[in-house]
Design a protein around this motif. Structure first.
Motif, PDB file in Angstrom:
ATOM      1  N   VAL A  76      62.907 -25.319 -21.671  1.00 37.65           N
ATOM      2  CA  VAL A  76      61.999 -24.140 -22.184  1.00 37.65           C
ATOM      3  C   VAL A  76      61.085 -24.768 -23.235  1.00 37.65           C
ATOM      4  O   VAL A  76      61.372 -25.704 -23.952  1.00 37.65           O
ATOM      5  N   VAL A 161      64.640 -16.197 -24.752  1.00 41.91           N
ATOM      6  CA  VAL A 161      64.175 -16.608 -23.376  1.00 41.91           C
ATOM      7  C   VAL A 161      64.783 -15.992 -22.253  1.00 41.91           C
ATOM      8  O   VAL A 161      65.561 -15.257 -22.355  1.00 41.91           O
ATOM      9  N   GLU A 162      64.205 -15.994 -21.010  1.00 42.99           N
ATOM     10  CA  GLU A 162      62.759 -16.521 -20.973  1.00 42.99           C
ATOM     11  C   GLU A 162      61.718 -15.098 -21.344  1.00 42.99           C
ATOM     12  O   GLU A 162      62.181 -14.139 -20.848  1.00 42.99           O
ATOM     13  N   SER A 163      60.573 -15.518 -21.708  1.00 44.95           N
ATOM     14  CA  SER A 163      59.823 -14.489 -21.869  1.00 44.95           C
ATOM     15  C   SER A 163      59.405 -13.297 -20.874  1.00 44.95           C
ATOM     16  O   SER A 163      59.496 -12.113 -21.140  1.00 44.95           O
ATOM     17  N   SER A 189      59.803 -17.587 -25.550  1.00 47.20           N
ATOM     18  CA  SER A 189      59.311 -18.646 -24.854  1.00 47.20           C
ATOM     19  C   SER A 189      59.743 -18.608 -23.325  1.00 47.20           C
ATOM     20  O   SER A 189      60.696 -17.876 -23.157  1.00 47.20           O
ATOM     21  N   SER A 190      59.263 -19.529 -22.578  1.00 44.65           N
ATOM     22  CA  SER A 190      59.414 -19.641 -21.285  1.00 44.65           C
ATOM     23  C   SER A 190      59.191 -21.047 -20.987  1.00 44.65           C
ATOM     24  O   SER A 190      58.909 -21.886 -21.528  1.00 44.65           O
ATOM     25  N   GLN A 191      59.818 -21.429 -19.549  1.00 44.83           N
ATOM     26  CA  GLN A 191      59.890 -22.739 -18.937  1.00 44.83           C
ATOM     27  C   GLN A 191      58.335 -23.155 -18.769  1.00 44.83           C
ATOM     28  O   GLN A 191      57.785 -24.309 -19.110  1.00 44.83           O
TER      29      GLN A 191
END
Length: 250
Positions: A76, A161-163, A189-191
């Motif tokens: 992430v 996560v993830e957003s 957040s996200s990857q």
């Protein structure tokens, strides 16, 4: 000559002054002690109001920590910022006396919640309602919903996560159930970092309130006693540099 009858005057609609509504809410806050953050009710004036959730302080809040798991640490974008914000928000929860919910997505595959949160969660004791295993993206499982109902939660602060997946679906589910939802950009957040802004826009369009960890903490502090204020200021002072770094990552 034929004359048309005069048109009827439109009915008068009384719209409460936002300052009056704010003053009424302040009176409710002043009516309870430090331990009363989870028992305040929204005043009911019996009148129509245009005041939205965005104009209210968070009432009967809870903190949701979603899928902050070891298996995502190296996948992430800016994962450390999510962890740092989560630690700080748990500390704020302890100072302001509101409950914390933790969710883990398939922990046998993705791993357990990161170790950095173990100490803060132990410190807040029974305010840590539980760590809930889930197989759905949304964090609002039957077990979580049962606890929300039991505690009378009206507002939820969401990070993790993830957003654009678990956070997004959790936020939509909470909104569908009529809760006020606050999303912290410094705590999600996200990857793929490009997904973050898109998810925030979509959640805002759906009715979520976008704010920061420091902003939400001081918003809840607005009328509490000095011992609580001192605790929040202490958390803020000790994490100021980390907060600034997390915000720079937005």
């Amino acid at each position: 000559m034929h004359q048309s009858p005069p048109s009827a005057s439109p009915p008068h609609i009384s719209i409460p002054n936002p300052r009056t509504l704010e003053r009424e809410t302040l009176q409710h806050y002043r009516s309870f002690s430090q331990s009363g953050l989870n028992s305040v009710a929204i005043p009911n004036s019996g009148q129509a109001t245009t005041t939205s959730a965005a104009l209210r302080h968070p009432l009967n809040p809870a903190l949701f920590l979603c899928d902050i798991q070891e298996g995502l640490r190296n996948k992430v974008y800016k994962f450390s910022s999510v962890v740092n914000t989560a630690v700080r928000m748990v500390q704020y929860a302890g100072a302001l006396n509101f409950p914390v919910f933790v969710a883990e997505q398939k922990p046998s595959v993705v791993g357990r919640t990161v170790s950095e949160l173990s100490g803060p969660l132990r410190t807040v004791g029974p305010l840590h309602v539980g760590t809930f295993t889930k197989n759905t993206f949304s964090m609002v499982t039957p077990g979580v919903q049962s606890e929300l109902d039991r505690l009378g939660i009206q507002s939820v602060i969401v990070l993790g996560v993830e957003s654009h997946i678990s956070i997004f679906q959790t936020v939509l589910e909470l909104l569908r159930r009529g809760l006020n939802v606050y999303v912290l950009p410094d705590g999600i957040s996200s990857q793929n970092k490009e997904e973050i802004g898109l998810a925030l826009d979509r959640m805002k369009q759906a009715g979520a309130i976008i704010t920061s960890s420091e902003c939400i903490a001081f918003e809840m502090l607005w009328d509490t006693d000095k011992s609580v204020s001192d605790s929040v200021y202490a958390v803020n002072k000790s994490t100021k540099a980390i907060t600034a770094a997390c915000l720079r990552n937005l």
